[in-house]
Write a protein that holds these residues in place. Structure first.
Motif, PDB file in Angstrom:
ATOM      1  N   THR A  77       0.856  -1.183   0.000  1.00 42.26           N
ATOM      2  CA  THR A  77       0.000   0.000   0.000  1.00 42.26           C
ATOM      3  C   THR A  77       0.894   1.235   0.000  1.00 42.26           C
ATOM      4  N   ASN A  78       0.450   2.273  -0.692  1.00 42.87           N
ATOM      5  CA  ASN A  78       1.170   3.546  -0.592  1.00 42.87           C
ATOM      6  C   ASN A  78       0.231   4.614  -0.032  1.00 42.87           C
ATOM      7  N   LYS A  79      -0.748   4.133   0.730  1.00 43.36           N
ATOM      8  CA  LYS A  79      -1.704   5.071   1.323  1.00 43.36           C
ATOM      9  C   LYS A  79      -1.801   4.817   2.817  1.00 43.36           C
ATOM     10  N   GLY A  80      -2.247   5.816   3.529  1.00 46.13           N
ATOM     11  CA  GLY A  80      -2.543   5.612   4.938  1.00 46.13           C
ATOM     12  C   GLY A  80      -1.317   5.545   5.815  1.00 46.13           C
ATOM     13  N   LYS A 139      13.709   0.243  -2.826  1.00 46.32           N
ATOM     14  CA  LYS A 139      13.039  -0.029  -4.114  1.00 46.32           C
ATOM     15  C   LYS A 139      12.281   1.213  -4.532  1.00 46.32           C
ATOM     16  N   THR A 140      12.291   1.515  -5.779  1.00 48.37           N
ATOM     17  CA  THR A 140      11.424   2.532  -6.368  1.00 48.37           C
ATOM     18  C   THR A 140      11.853   2.772  -7.805  1.00 48.37           C
ATOM     19  N   ILE A 141      10.878   2.844  -8.691  1.00 45.48           N
ATOM     20  CA  ILE A 141      11.252   3.162 -10.074  1.00 45.48           C
ATOM     21  C   ILE A 141      11.843   4.573 -10.155  1.00 45.48           C
ATOM     22  N   ASP A 142      11.525   5.424  -9.178  1.00 46.67           N
ATOM     23  CA  ASP A 142      11.981   6.822  -9.232  1.00 46.67           C
ATOM     24  C   ASP A 142      13.491   6.946  -8.991  1.00 46.67           C
ATOM     25  N   ASN A 143      14.085   5.944  -8.366  1.00 42.59           N
ATOM     26  CA  ASN A 143      15.520   5.912  -8.043  1.00 42.59           C
ATOM     27  C   ASN A 143      15.944   7.104  -7.183  1.00 42.59           C
ATOM     28  N   VAL A 183       6.845  10.368 -18.628  1.00 45.61           N
ATOM     29  CA  VAL A 183       7.222   9.249 -17.755  1.00 45.61           C
ATOM     30  C   VAL A 183       7.096   9.634 -16.284  1.00 45.61           C
ATOM     31  N   MET A 184       7.119   8.612 -15.432  1.00 40.34           N
ATOM     32  CA  MET A 184       7.006   8.830 -13.982  1.00 40.34           C
ATOM     33  C   MET A 184       8.356   9.260 -13.396  1.00 40.34           C
ATOM     34  N   GLY A 185       8.408   9.262 -12.068  1.00 46.09           N
ATOM     35  CA  GLY A 185       9.666   9.591 -11.394  1.00 46.09           C
ATOM     36  C   GLY A 185       9.507  10.556 -10.243  1.00 46.09           C
ATOM     37  N   ARG A 186       8.272  11.027 -10.030  1.00 49.41           N
ATOM     38  CA  ARG A 186       8.027  12.073  -9.026  1.00 49.41           C
ATOM     39  C   ARG A 186       8.995  13.238  -9.265  1.00 49.41           C
ATOM     40  N   ASP A 187       9.635  13.740  -8.203  1.00 54.36           N
ATOM     41  CA  ASP A 187      10.468  14.940  -8.370  1.00 54.36           C
ATOM     42  C   ASP A 187      11.872  14.647  -8.866  1.00 54.36           C
ATOM     43  N   SER A 236       9.529  14.298 -17.684  1.00 51.99           N
ATOM     44  CA  SER A 236       9.171  13.748 -16.365  1.00 51.99           C
ATOM     45  C   SER A 236       7.866  14.354 -15.894  1.00 51.99           C
ATOM     46  N   GLU A 237       7.120  13.542 -15.164  1.00 45.84           N
ATOM     47  CA  GLU A 237       5.785  13.976 -14.730  1.00 45.84           C
ATOM     48  C   GLU A 237       5.781  15.223 -13.847  1.00 45.84           C
ATOM     49  N   ALA A 238       6.883  15.493 -13.123  1.00 42.46           N
ATOM     50  CA  ALA A 238       6.878  16.634 -12.195  1.00 42.46           C
ATOM     51  C   ALA A 238       7.443  17.913 -12.807  1.00 42.46           C
ATOM     52  N   ASP A 256      -2.643  14.785  -4.721  1.00 40.16           N
ATOM     53  CA  ASP A 256      -2.727  15.016  -6.158  1.00 40.16           C
ATOM     54  C   ASP A 256      -1.840  14.012  -6.879  1.00 40.16           C
ATOM     55  N   ARG A 257      -2.359  13.398  -7.938  1.00 39.57           N
ATOM     56  CA  ARG A 257      -1.530  12.496  -8.741  1.00 39.57           C
ATOM     57  C   ARG A 257      -0.974  13.297  -9.902  1.00 39.57           C
ATOM     58  N   LEU A 258       0.343  13.241 -10.057  1.00 39.59           N
ATOM     59  CA  LEU A 258       0.981  13.968 -11.154  1.00 39.59           C
ATOM     60  C   LEU A 258       0.556  13.385 -12.491  1.00 39.59           C
ATOM     61  N   GLY A 283       2.584   5.999 -17.793  1.00 42.10           N
ATOM     62  CA  GLY A 283       1.893   5.602 -16.561  1.00 42.10           C
ATOM     63  C   GLY A 283       2.433   4.347 -15.898  1.00 42.10           C
ATOM     64  N   HIS A 284       1.517   3.543 -15.382  1.00 41.40           N
ATOM     65  CA  HIS A 284       1.908   2.405 -14.553  1.00 41.40           C
ATOM     66  C   HIS A 284       2.506   1.239 -15.332  1.00 41.40           C
ATOM     67  N   ILE A 285       2.527   1.356 -16.671  1.00 39.47           N
ATOM     68  CA  ILE A 285       3.255   0.365 -17.485  1.00 39.47           C
ATOM     69  C   ILE A 285       4.703   0.267 -16.966  1.00 39.47           C
ATOM     70  N   GLN A 286       5.216   1.407 -16.489  1.00 41.48           N
ATOM     71  CA  GLN A 286       6.604   1.447 -16.016  1.00 41.48           C
ATOM     72  C   GLN A 286       6.818   0.638 -14.737  1.00 41.48           C
ATOM     73  N   ARG A 287       5.748   0.366 -14.048  1.00 46.25           N
ATOM     74  CA  ARG A 287       5.890  -0.345 -12.777  1.00 46.25           C
ATOM     75  C   ARG A 287       5.678  -1.846 -12.929  1.00 46.25           C
ATOM     76  N   GLY A 288       5.067  -2.233 -14.055  1.00 47.00           N
ATOM     77  CA  GLY A 288       4.670  -3.637 -14.163  1.00 47.00           C
ATOM     78  C   GLY A 288       5.667  -4.476 -14.922  1.00 47.00           C
TER      79      GLY A 288
HETATM   80  O1  F6P Z   1       6.918   6.459  -6.584  1.00 47.80           O
HETATM   81  C1  F6P Z   1       6.595   5.624  -7.647  1.00 47.80           C
HETATM   82  C2  F6P Z   1       5.524   6.232  -8.510  1.00 47.80           C
HETATM   83  O2  F6P Z   1       5.277   5.345  -9.593  1.00 47.80           O
HETATM   84  C3  F6P Z   1       5.823   7.621  -9.015  1.00 47.80           C
HETATM   85  O3  F6P Z   1       6.721   7.636 -10.097  1.00 47.80           O
HETATM   86  C4  F6P Z   1       4.433   8.107  -9.344  1.00 47.80           C
HETATM   87  O4  F6P Z   1       4.349   9.512  -9.284  1.00 47.80           O
HETATM   88  C5  F6P Z   1       3.594   7.474  -8.273  1.00 47.80           C
HETATM   89  O5  F6P Z   1       4.324   6.368  -7.777  1.00 47.80           O
HETATM   90  C6  F6P Z   1       2.237   6.990  -8.729  1.00 47.80           C
HETATM   91  O6  F6P Z   1       1.539   6.550  -7.607  1.00 47.80           O
HETATM   92  P1  F6P Z   1       0.180   5.725  -7.688  1.00 47.80           P
HETATM   93  O7  F6P Z   1       0.525   4.303  -7.992  1.00 47.80           O
HETATM   94  O8  F6P Z   1      -0.427   5.892  -6.349  1.00 47.80           O
HETATM   95  O9  F6P Z   1      -0.645   6.339  -8.790  1.00 47.80           O
END
Ligand code: F6P
Length: 360
Positions: A77-80, A139-143, A183-187, A236-238, A256-258, A283-288
């Motif tokens: 989970t990434n919430k709560g 771990k994190t795709i954002d590195n 692409v993703m990566g947060r900040d 990058s998304e941010a 807020d989702r970037l 999007g989430h293709i990068q995570r799977g």
């Molecule tokens: O931190 C990993 C990440 O994939 C970020 O790159 C992205 O901004 C965020 O998580 C997306 O989060 P969620 O899966 O909650 O939409």
């Protein structure tokens, strides 16, 4: 071999490729080498809040396919935030003591937490409060985790973004279009920078290097003048708009989702250059998906090293990759530094050397 231990293992925060490979390595080494018991905790700290705690026992037989399986078999989970956990009535409650009680009720000797900076910070706070012997695996795709050059999931995400650019290349050239890949990566701009160079982007925009729309359009016009009527842009998304605002697409769980800077750029570029633009939101293709060999290696090396730290009785440490080897660092060092792209780093110089426009 020492006394038989029982260790807990959880994955926390956004998923990424390679989490299961790390789980497998922990189980193989802890059970195979040391003869310990490994309890997998479901859905991060939520599993320790449940009564009874929500766990699964791993053994040498049930980790067979984990090396190549995407996501996390433990759930996450990434919430709560447990210190202000959202309740159904809209209020929040500090549930950290429930997690601590859950940990101790299982008779665990140590806990391995596989997470990013946010998760590791929360886990460390709980561990300090409750006397939990914690080891972190980044771990994190954002590195963006500090004190490690690379985290699990980044390589696979970069491969996916690179392949997306490779595919866009052909269609961009066929239709004389400006193709924008968001692409993703947060900040942190690591994915955009690495995939941009590897995938032959003409323009790479990352949050760490403020861009000017005019410079971006100049690069497109320059290519047009050279008779190259297509252009590959990765962003990058941010990255912010020219007025300095982040672009968000939805708001969920109070955050807020970037997402959407690609579309913003597409409109600006089309207006200023007359080029035909199209946007791909990866999007989430990068995570799977199946972890890359690099992520399998990293996750496996981290998993083995994390178990060895427990055997040595070294806690409050995170395994990290530095100078071609696994080391261990205080978790505090990792969470106190947010690892963004250094504008002076080698890959930035490489991009500039190639004539790639970074927008500045
Ligand atoms: O931190 C990993 C990440 O994939 C970020 O790159 C992205 O901004 C965020 O998580 C997306 O989060 P969620 O899966 O909650 O939409």
């Amino acid at each position: 071999m020492g006394e038989k231990k029982r260790i807990g293992l959880l994955t926390s925060g956004g998923d990424c490729a390679g989490l299961n490979a790390a789980i497998r390595a922990v189980v193989l080494h802890a059970t195979g080498t040391y003869g310990w018991e490994v309890l997998g905790i479901r859905e991060a700290t939520n599993g320790l809040m449940s009564r009874p705690p929500d766990t699964t026992t791993f053994d040498l037989e049930n980790v067979d396919r984990l090396l190549v399986t995407g996501g996390t078999v433990l759930g996450t989970t990434n919430k709560g935030n447990p210190f202000a956990f959202p309740l159904p009535d809209g209020t929040t409650k500090d549930l950290s003591q429930d997690i601590i009680d859950g940990y101790h009720s299982l008779g665990l000797d140590a806990l391995i937490g596989i997470g990013g900076d946010g998760s590791l910070a929360i886990l460390r706070k709980i561990a300090q409060q409750g006397g939990i012997n914690l080891i972190g695996i980044p771990k994190t795709i954002d590195n963006d985790v500090g004190a490690t050059e690379v985290s699990i999931g980044f390589d696979t995400a970069t491969n996916i973004a690179t392949e997306a650019l490779d595919r866009l290349h052909f269609t961009a050239a066929s239709h004389n279009r400006v193709m924008i890949l968001e692409v993703m990566g947060r900040d942190a701009g690591h994915i955009a920078l690495a995939a941009g160079i590897a995938g032959g982007a003409d323009i790479i925009l990352i949050p760490e290097i403020p861009y000017q729309m005019e410079k971006v359009c100049d690069k497109i016009r320059q290519r047009q003048n050279m008779g190259k009527n297509f252009c590959l842009v990765i962003v990058s998304e941010a990255v912010c708009t020219t007025t300095g605002d982040r672009v968000t697409q939805t708001r969920s769980f109070g955050e807020d989702r970037l997402g959407g800077i690609g579309q913003y750029l597409a409109e600006g570029i089309a207006n200023q250059t007359g080029a035909e633009t199209r946007v791909t939101f990866l999007g989430h293709i990068q995570r799977g998906g199946i972890p890359s060999p690099m992520d399998r290696l990293l996750a496996t090396a981290f998993g083995v090293a994390a178990v060895d730290l427990i055997a040595e009785g070294k806690f409050d440490r995170m395994v990290a990759w530095q100078n071609r080897q696994v080391v261990d660092v205080p978790i505090e060092d990792a969470i106190n530094t947010y690892r963004t792209v250094d504008p002076e780093e080698t890959l930035v110089k490489t991009a500039r050397g190639l004539g790639i426009c970074l927008g500045d």
